[in-house]
Design a protein around this motif. Structure first.
Motif, PDB file in Angstrom:
ATOM      1  N   ASP A  52       0.837  -1.196   0.000  1.00  0.00           N
ATOM      2  CA  ASP A  52       0.000   0.000   0.000  1.00  0.00           C
ATOM      3  C   ASP A  52       0.880   1.257   0.000  1.00  0.00           C
ATOM      4  O   ASP A  52       1.733   1.417   0.881  1.00  0.00           O
ATOM      5  CB  ASP A  52      -0.885  -0.029   1.260  1.00  0.00           C
ATOM      6  N   ASP A  53       0.702   2.108  -0.980  1.00  0.00           N
ATOM      7  CA  ASP A  53       1.431   3.382  -1.038  1.00  0.00           C
ATOM      8  C   ASP A  53       2.936   3.191  -1.236  1.00  0.00           C
ATOM      9  O   ASP A  53       3.739   3.970  -0.721  1.00  0.00           O
ATOM     10  CB  ASP A  53       1.192   4.237   0.222  1.00  0.00           C
ATOM     11  N   ASP A 330      -0.554  -0.178  -5.061  1.00  0.00           N
ATOM     12  CA  ASP A 330      -1.733   0.478  -5.636  1.00  0.00           C
ATOM     13  C   ASP A 330      -1.404   1.834  -6.263  1.00  0.00           C
ATOM     14  O   ASP A 330      -2.089   2.286  -7.174  1.00  0.00           O
ATOM     15  CB  ASP A 330      -2.892   0.580  -4.629  1.00  0.00           C
TER      16      ASP A 330
HETATM   17 CA   LIG Z   1      -2.788   3.208  -1.225  1.00  0.00          CA
END
Ligand SMILES: [Ca+2]
Length: 508
Positions: A52-53, A330
């Motif tokens: 994530d990120d 993502d």
């Molecule tokens: Ca994200």
């Protein structure tokens, strides 16, 4: 470990064997290869790993100090895509896109508040396709945007366990108006604060540590069954808060952390909307910025160690010759570039570009593909690799030809979109250029030449010598139909403001 009744029901192998035979890359196990795994499968397994990120600050992507031995090791087994782009630089819309195989405007999820099936309930999401085809399909962590986990997609989903351990509300949010003493906090000018903390907990007590071990146990259980599996590990890090075990901070001495000085003319040449409504604009002092960068790198190395838990289980169970492993993020992450941008919601390279690695039987090990690819290509790729029938409306292109021939001719461009209230910004990326239009150009345009300006300091959109390039970028945008479907988001914007006025919560 919970029992997994889904593994107990196996489908007749003969019924699957016919559709399996057509797969070019995946060969059935031979009898001699079955010694470690007791049961041959009619279809390859899929290990689907999302961070994530995560931007491309990884060893294998050439970062000077990032320590990511496990992701590097995975790349050595497969193809690393050097120019992969997300379709929307924020969690929920990006995930809705790559999990549906549709562009954000088609699946009509353009913010963190719209649920995945709200506007397009008939969508067959990627895990659901596997579930519909006899796979055991399970998730641990954040694969769908976790508050909107999708029940039809999973046999089992543990999207909310574990990670709560490190959520802001349980670990970082002050109950008495004070932050815990071990928590550092950046200053926020707009958007959100940046939090980081050195945690005195072992990996296995952290959310991502729980996720990796849960998925590894499912792999072990699945190796005893003839039923193929699709297992998703949705790691939370390096999403904020940047709180991971102390030993990962120790990998990055502060005096080794540097960042480039940006040319002062840079910001003046930007359309103001390019930076407006970024999740965070936080002009940190030098030491504070380097501390936040240290925490981000530490979070990457912690997450990498959890990837290692999965790869070790792949080794031990000898799953490599019948399992496809995908690793990606993502969207990217800003670390103070472009005048103090942090996090995402902007169209710069640090946010729009993502890591993407695919290891599959038959893929060229250790190869790097320069092809321009998109996250929505993952869905048709996995459908082809497993010889499953994908929904006909998918908007991506299967990457399977690139897995054996990483340097072959490929599609010209990748497309990303982002919101500014009810306005849109759209980017097209080719092998050399990024071109962005804000509100179809009414709020400004940007053109960057990555060959001479990889950090995107020099907006060339006003340069008459670049007119032909801009015309070509406009044509690519038009061809992709992206500029023609602005009405697609209207149902959302009527109901509530998109992405504004308040930024998404940190947990999102
Ligand atoms: Ca994200």
């Amino acid at each position: 470990m919970k029992p997994f009744p889904h593994f107990l029901t196996t489908r007749p192998l003969a019924a699957l064997a016919t559709c399996f035979a057509a797969s070019a890359l995946i060969a059935p196990r031979t009898a001699s290869a079955q010694t470690a795994a007791p049961t041959a499968k009619a279809k390859p397994n899929v290990l689907f790993i999302i961070s994530d990120d995560l931007n491309t600050d990884l060893g294998v992507y050439g970062h000077p100090i990032a320590k990511t031995p496990n992701i590097d090791r995975l790349a050595a087994r497969g193809v690393r895509f050097d120019q992969a782009y997300c379709q929307f630089p924020v969690c929920n819309p990006s995930r809705a896109s790559f999990l549906s195989g549709l562009r954000p405007e088609t699946v009509r999820v353009m913010d963190n508040q719209t649920t995945m099936r709200e506007n397009r309930p008939e969508t067959v999401y990627l895990p659901q396709m596997f579930r519909n085809n006899g796979y055991f399909v399970a998730n641990a962590g954040k694969t769908f945007h976790y508050v909107y986990d999708d029940k039809p997609s999973w046999d089992i989903s543990e999207s909310g366990n574990g990670p709560k351990i490190e959520s802001l509300s349980t670990l970082l949010r002050p109950t008495d108006g004070q932050l815990p003493p071990n928590v550092s906090r950046g200053k926020a000018q707009s958007g959100q604060d940046i939090f980081w903390a050195k945690v005195d907990l072992p990996d296995e007590k952290m959310g991502d540590g729980i996720i990796s071990r849960r998925v590894a146990d499912w792999m072990e259980e699945g190796s005893k069954s003839a039923k193929p599996w699709f297992l998703a590990a949705g790691f939370r890090k390096p999403h904020m808060p940047l709180n991971v075990p102390r030993k990962y901070f120790d990998l990055y001495p502060l005096d080794k952390i540097t960042y480039p000085v940006e040319p002062p003319a840079h910001l003046a040449a930007l359309p103001p909307i390019a930076r407006r409504q970024a999740t965070s604009i936080v002009p940190l002092e030098d030491r504070e910025r380097r501390e936040a960068m240290q925490a981000y790198y530490a979070s990457i190395s912690f997450m990498d160690a959890q990837v290692g838990v999965l790869l070790e289980r792949m080794d031990r169970l000898k799953l490599w010759d019948n399992t496809i492993v995908v690793f990606f993020s993502d969207h990217g992450f800003q670390l103070g570039e472009h005048g103090g941008l942090w996090q995402k919601m902007v169209m710069f390279q640090e946010s729009a570009r993502v890591p993407l690695i695919i290891a599959a039987p038959g893929a060229k090990a250790g190869a790097v593909s320069p092809a321009v690819v998109e996250l929505l290509d993952i869905y048709p790729t996995l459908a082809q690799l497993t010889n499953l029938k994908a929904p006909p409306e998918l908007e991506g292109t299967s990457l399977v030809p690139l897995l054996s021939e990483p340097n072959r001719e490929w599609k010209k461009a990748a497309f990303s979109v982002v919101t500014r209230g009810q306005l849109l910004g759209r980017s097209v990326n080719t092998a050399r250029f990024r071109y962005t239009e804000w509100d179809e150009g009414r709020q400004g345009v940007e053109l960057y030449d990555h060959a001479s300006d990889p950090r995107e300091y020099k907006n060339l959109a006003g340069d008459p010598a670049r007119a032909a390039t801009i015309a070509e970028m406009k044509r690519l945008m038009r061809e992709a139909r992206i500029s023609t479907i602005t009405t697609a988001i209207k149902p959302n914007t009527e109901k509530k403001a998109v992405a504004a006025p308040k930024a998404p919560r940190n947990e999102e």
